[in-house]
Design a protein around this motif. Structure first.
Motif, mmCIF file in Angstrom:
data_model
loop_
_atom_site.group_PDB
_atom_site.id
_atom_site.type_symbol
_atom_site.label_atom_id
_atom_site.label_comp_id
_atom_site.label_asym_id
_atom_site.label_seq_id
_atom_site.Cartn_x
_atom_site.Cartn_y
_atom_site.Cartn_z
ATOM 1 N N ASP A 1 44.476 77.617 61.088
ATOM 2 C CA ASP A 1 43.537 77.627 59.966
ATOM 3 C C ASP A 1 43.447 79.045 59.419
ATOM 4 O OD1 ASP A 1 41.393 77.543 58.222
ATOM 5 O OD2 ASP A 1 39.884 77.485 59.808
ATOM 6 N N ASP A 2 43.952 79.242 58.212
ATOM 7 C CA ASP A 2 43.957 80.570 57.608
ATOM 8 C C ASP A 2 43.013 80.705 56.424
ATOM 9 O OD1 ASP A 2 46.285 81.712 59.159
ATOM 10 O OD2 ASP A 2 47.291 80.016 58.211
ATOM 11 N N TYR A 3 42.505 79.581 55.905
ATOM 12 C CA TYR A 3 41.805 79.648 54.625
ATOM 13 C C TYR A 3 40.412 79.035 54.609
ATOM 14 C CZ TYR A 3 45.871 81.547 52.317
ATOM 15 O OH TYR A 3 46.901 82.389 51.940
ATOM 16 N N SER A 4 39.931 78.476 55.697
ATOM 17 C CA SER A 4 38.627 77.794 55.635
ATOM 18 C C SER A 4 37.479 78.742 55.330
ATOM 19 C CB SER A 4 38.346 77.054 56.945
ATOM 20 O OG SER A 4 38.183 77.959 58.013
ATOM 21 N N LYS A 5 37.649 80.025 55.624
ATOM 22 C CA LYS A 5 36.567 80.990 55.394
ATOM 23 C C LYS A 5 36.835 81.886 54.178
ATOM 24 C CE LYS A 5 35.124 81.239 60.245
ATOM 25 N NZ LYS A 5 36.015 80.185 60.752
ATOM 26 N N LEU A 6 37.888 81.572 53.431
ATOM 27 C CA LEU A 6 38.235 82.379 52.261
ATOM 28 C C LEU A 6 37.907 81.646 50.974
ATOM 29 C CD1 LEU A 6 41.699 83.805 53.400
ATOM 30 C CD2 LEU A 6 39.421 84.788 53.732
ATOM 31 N N THR A 7 37.709 82.410 49.903
ATOM 32 C CA THR A 7 37.454 81.844 48.579
ATOM 33 C C THR A 7 38.316 82.563 47.551
ATOM 34 O OG1 THR A 7 35.596 83.368 48.261
ATOM 35 C CG2 THR A 7 35.077 81.165 49.096
ATOM 36 N N PRO A 8 38.656 81.907 46.443
ATOM 37 C CA PRO A 8 39.457 82.566 45.411
ATOM 38 C C PRO A 8 38.677 83.702 44.754
ATOM 39 C CG PRO A 8 38.675 80.426 44.644
ATOM 40 C CD PRO A 8 38.330 80.513 46.099
ATOM 41 N N THR A 9 39.385 84.701 44.298
ATOM 42 C CA THR A 9 38.724 85.833 43.638
ATOM 43 C C THR A 9 38.102 85.411 42.313
ATOM 44 O OG1 THR A 9 40.856 86.464 42.652
ATOM 45 C CG2 THR A 9 40.219 87.545 44.716
ATOM 46 N N SER A 10 38.642 84.366 41.710
ATOM 47 C CA SER A 10 38.111 83.878 40.430
ATOM 48 C C SER A 10 38.105 82.356 40.423
ATOM 49 C CB SER A 10 38.950 84.410 39.260
ATOM 50 O OG SER A 10 38.596 83.758 38.053
ATOM 51 N N ILE A 11 36.920 81.764 40.369
ATOM 52 C CA ILE A 11 36.805 80.309 40.269
ATOM 53 C C ILE A 11 37.330 79.837 38.922
ATOM 54 C CG2 ILE A 11 35.194 78.369 40.208
ATOM 55 C CD1 ILE A 11 35.478 79.512 42.968
ATOM 56 N N GLN A 12 37.051 80.622 37.892
ATOM 57 C CA GLN A 12 37.433 80.217 36.538
ATOM 58 C C GLN A 12 38.937 80.048 36.401
ATOM 59 O OE1 GLN A 12 34.928 79.475 34.498
ATOM 60 N NE2 GLN A 12 36.425 78.614 33.060
ATOM 61 N N SER A 13 39.686 80.878 37.104
ATOM 62 C CA SER A 13 41.140 80.779 37.002
ATOM 63 C C SER A 13 41.678 79.507 37.636
ATOM 64 C CB SER A 13 41.789 81.999 37.666
ATOM 65 O OG SER A 13 41.539 82.011 39.060
ATOM 66 N N GLU A 14 40.875 78.866 38.461
ATOM 67 C CA GLU A 14 41.285 77.623 39.106
ATOM 68 C C GLU A 14 40.959 76.392 38.256
ATOM 69 O OE1 GLU A 14 42.907 77.292 42.156
ATOM 70 O OE2 GLU A 14 43.141 79.455 41.892
ATOM 71 N N LEU A 15 40.257 76.589 37.152
ATOM 72 C CA LEU A 15 39.835 75.467 36.310
ATOM 73 C C LEU A 15 40.679 75.407 35.039
ATOM 74 C CD1 LEU A 15 35.974 75.921 36.719
ATOM 75 C CD2 LEU A 15 37.441 74.245 37.860
ATOM 76 N N GLY A 16 40.397 74.400 34.229
ATOM 77 C CA GLY A 16 41.058 74.306 32.927
ATOM 78 C C GLY A 16 42.097 73.217 32.810
ATOM 79 N N GLY A 17 42.445 72.544 33.918
ATOM 80 C CA GLY A 17 43.471 71.511 33.877
ATOM 81 C C GLY A 17 42.889 70.123 34.023
ATOM 82 N N PHE A 18 43.739 69.205 34.489
ATOM 83 C CA PHE A 18 43.311 67.819 34.637
ATOM 84 C C PHE A 18 42.228 67.660 35.707
ATOM 85 C CE2 PHE A 18 47.523 66.616 32.697
ATOM 86 C CZ PHE A 18 46.974 65.999 31.581
ATOM 87 N N MET A 19 42.250 68.498 36.726
ATOM 88 C CA MET A 19 41.216 68.403 37.761
ATOM 89 C C MET A 19 39.828 68.523 37.140
ATOM 90 S SD MET A 19 40.533 70.822 41.127
ATOM 91 C CE MET A 19 39.818 72.144 40.118
ATOM 92 N N GLU A 20 39.652 69.489 36.250
ATOM 93 C CA GLU A 20 38.363 69.678 35.587
ATOM 94 C C GLU A 20 38.059 68.514 34.645
ATOM 95 O OE1 GLU A 20 35.893 73.029 33.032
ATOM 96 O OE2 GLU A 20 38.068 73.242 33.268
ATOM 97 N N LYS A 21 39.067 68.065 33.914
ATOM 98 C CA LYS A 21 38.852 66.953 32.986
ATOM 99 C C LYS A 21 38.461 65.676 33.728
ATOM 100 C CE LYS A 21 42.012 68.739 29.445
ATOM 101 N NZ LYS A 21 43.285 68.525 28.711
ATOM 102 N N GLN A 22 39.052 65.490 34.893
ATOM 103 C CA GLN A 22 38.716 64.317 35.694
ATOM 104 C C GLN A 22 37.239 64.339 36.095
ATOM 105 O OE1 GLN A 22 40.829 61.704 37.151
ATOM 106 N NE2 GLN A 22 42.734 62.686 37.771
ATOM 107 N N ILE A 23 36.749 65.507 36.446
ATOM 108 C CA ILE A 23 35.338 65.632 36.818
ATOM 109 C C ILE A 23 34.443 65.433 35.602
ATOM 110 C CG2 ILE A 23 33.609 67.220 37.767
ATOM 111 C CD1 ILE A 23 35.885 68.427 39.465
ATOM 112 N N ASP A 24 34.902 65.921 34.449
ATOM 113 C CA ASP A 24 34.138 65.721 33.215
ATOM 114 C C ASP A 24 34.035 64.242 32.856
ATOM 115 O OD1 ASP A 24 33.484 68.369 32.714
ATOM 116 O OD2 ASP A 24 35.300 68.756 31.542
ATOM 117 N N ARG B 1 30.172 70.619 40.913
ATOM 118 C CA ARG B 1 31.273 69.842 41.505
ATOM 119 C C ARG B 1 32.629 70.432 41.119
ATOM 120 N NH1 ARG B 1 27.361 65.983 40.300
ATOM 121 N NH2 ARG B 1 26.678 64.750 42.115
ATOM 122 N N LYS B 2 32.694 70.998 39.934
ATOM 123 C CA LYS B 2 33.939 71.673 39.530
ATOM 124 C C LYS B 2 34.207 72.866 40.442
ATOM 125 C CE LYS B 2 33.544 70.517 34.598
ATOM 126 N NZ LYS B 2 33.356 71.079 33.251
#
Length: 394
Positions: A246-269, A277-278
């Motif tokens: 397990d290398d990532y369970s305690k880590l977070t991306p430096t920018s949440i916004q950079s992870e959004l903008g695609g179909f994943m976000e549209k699906q939640i919308d 939730r996004k």
């Protein structure tokens, strides 16, 4: 490690070397599991147990030289250590990459020879010569006095009584020919040689050094050998056949916004999931994506195994989405969104209860949650009963 050691300058390399050497000191030299190591407290590295061991590190990545009684670093250390002449239960280690010639009296400080009278005599002569040269330079009104780095150690040594000088030298051990910062990874691998198979040693060594680096940055006091051994056991367990690291369970991306903008976000919308939730989806997907890539890179899992795991996720999702889709034919959009939101919530709250982990001892849920979100980005799964129809032309 947090600093790129291959691009760092010499002073930074020496600074970075201290906590890494502390790891090996704790691992190799702690006499009890409750012994603790610290950095830059009483010395460069300090190991506290029944005895207190101080390590003065003279780090270098350049060409090695001969260590002699005239070495500036040695006398700087004598200045620091002179205060411990009368202190019981102290051991003092001068750690250097330089060499000591077999015919040099200093070799007695390497091999533990108890007869050190000749070294004391040489040090007394050297210290007196340095002080005398400084005084003469003052008389001669020289602008720059000689032995600027060495003389304070010489003064401190001569201030000690003959008995104190002997007691101080009895405490000192010289460790020549020491490895440097670029050898640390190999040193850790060597330590693992009797504990795990060869294939996984570099992978465990890398993760142990990453953990140690972060632990040292956040240490307000000493770190015990018990804590180190616990982390080692945890890492080794992650590389058993029934587990993965397990290398990532305690880590977070430096920018949440950079992870959004695609179909994943549209699906939640589509199901009115909202920003919280996004964010949750973005963090889970980032962790899962990076973890999967690292497993493949480290040859812990294959891409085929992960594809087969995704098939299990899609199949489990379909068991819920397909009946929902049929049940909601002709129903209002508002009801479709509510049911879709309920499915999205199931992904993050309960899906791990219905899906086998990637390995039987794998306990982290972010792989399932994040992989589902990546599949939603690829439109292989969705939350709204008509997500394909609504997003197909985007």
């Amino acid at each position: 490690m947090s600093t790129n050691i291959h691009s760092a300058q010499a002073p930074m390399l020496g600074y970075r070397f201290q906590p890494l050497y502390a790891l090996l000191v704790l691992w190799r030299e702690a006499g009890d599991d409750f012994d603790q190591v610290s950095v830059e407290s009483d010395d460069d590295v300090v190991l506290k147990g029944k005895e207190i061991k101080l390590y003065q590190l003279k780090h270098s990545t350049g060409k090695t030289e001969r260590l002699t009684i005239k070495n500036d670093g040695f006398w700087k250390t004598i200045r620091i250590w002179s205060q411990y002449a009368d202190t019981a239960n102290y051991e003092l280690f001068f750690v250097t990459g330089d060499t000591v010639a077999q015919n040099d009296p200093l070799v007695k400080l390497v091999n533990g020879d108890p007869d050190r009278v000749d070294i004391i005599t040489l040090m007394e002569s050297e210290a007196k010569a340095v002080i005398s040269a400084r005084k003469q330079a003052v008389i001669d009104q020289k602008k720059k006095l000689p032995y600027e780095t060495r003389f304070q150690g010489c003064e401190a040594f001569l201030k000690l009584s003959p008995h104190q000088r002997k007691k101080l030298l009895d405490k000192i051990t010289v460790r020549p020919d020491n490895f440097n910062i670029f050898d640390i990874h190999d040193q850790v691998i060597d330590q693992l040689s009797q504990m795990v198979i060869k294939k996984v040693r570099p992978l465990i060594a890398q993760r142990l050094l990453e953990w140690w680096d972060n632990r040292m940055l956040n240490a307000s006091s000493g770190i015990s050998k018990t804590e180190l051994l616990f982390q080692l056991q945890s890492l080794i367990a992650q590389f058993q056949d029934n587990n993965v690291p397990d290398d990532y369970s305690k880590l977070t991306p430096t920018s949440i916004q950079s992870e959004l903008g695609g179909f994943m976000e549209k699906q939640i919308d589509l199901v009115n999931g909202g920003d919280s939730r996004k964010k949750r989806a973005a963090v889970a997907r980032w962790r899962a994506r990076n973890q999967r890539e690292k497993w493949i890179k480290d040859d812990v899992l294959t891409a085929m195994e992960l594809e087969e795991y995704d098939f299990q996720l899609i199949e489990t999702w379909a068991y819920r989405h397909e009946p929902m889709k049929e049940d909601l034919k002709g129903e209002s959009e508002d009801l479709c969104k509510k049911k879709g939101l309920k499915l999205l919530e199931w992904i993050h709250e309960d899906s791990h209860l219905h899906i086998h982990p990637i390995r039987s001892e794998w306990k982290q849920h972010f792989l399932i949650h994040g992989s589902f979100q990546q599949l939603s980005e690829d439109l292989k799964v969705g939350w709204h009963p008509r997500y394909e129809e609504l997003l197909g032309d985007d």
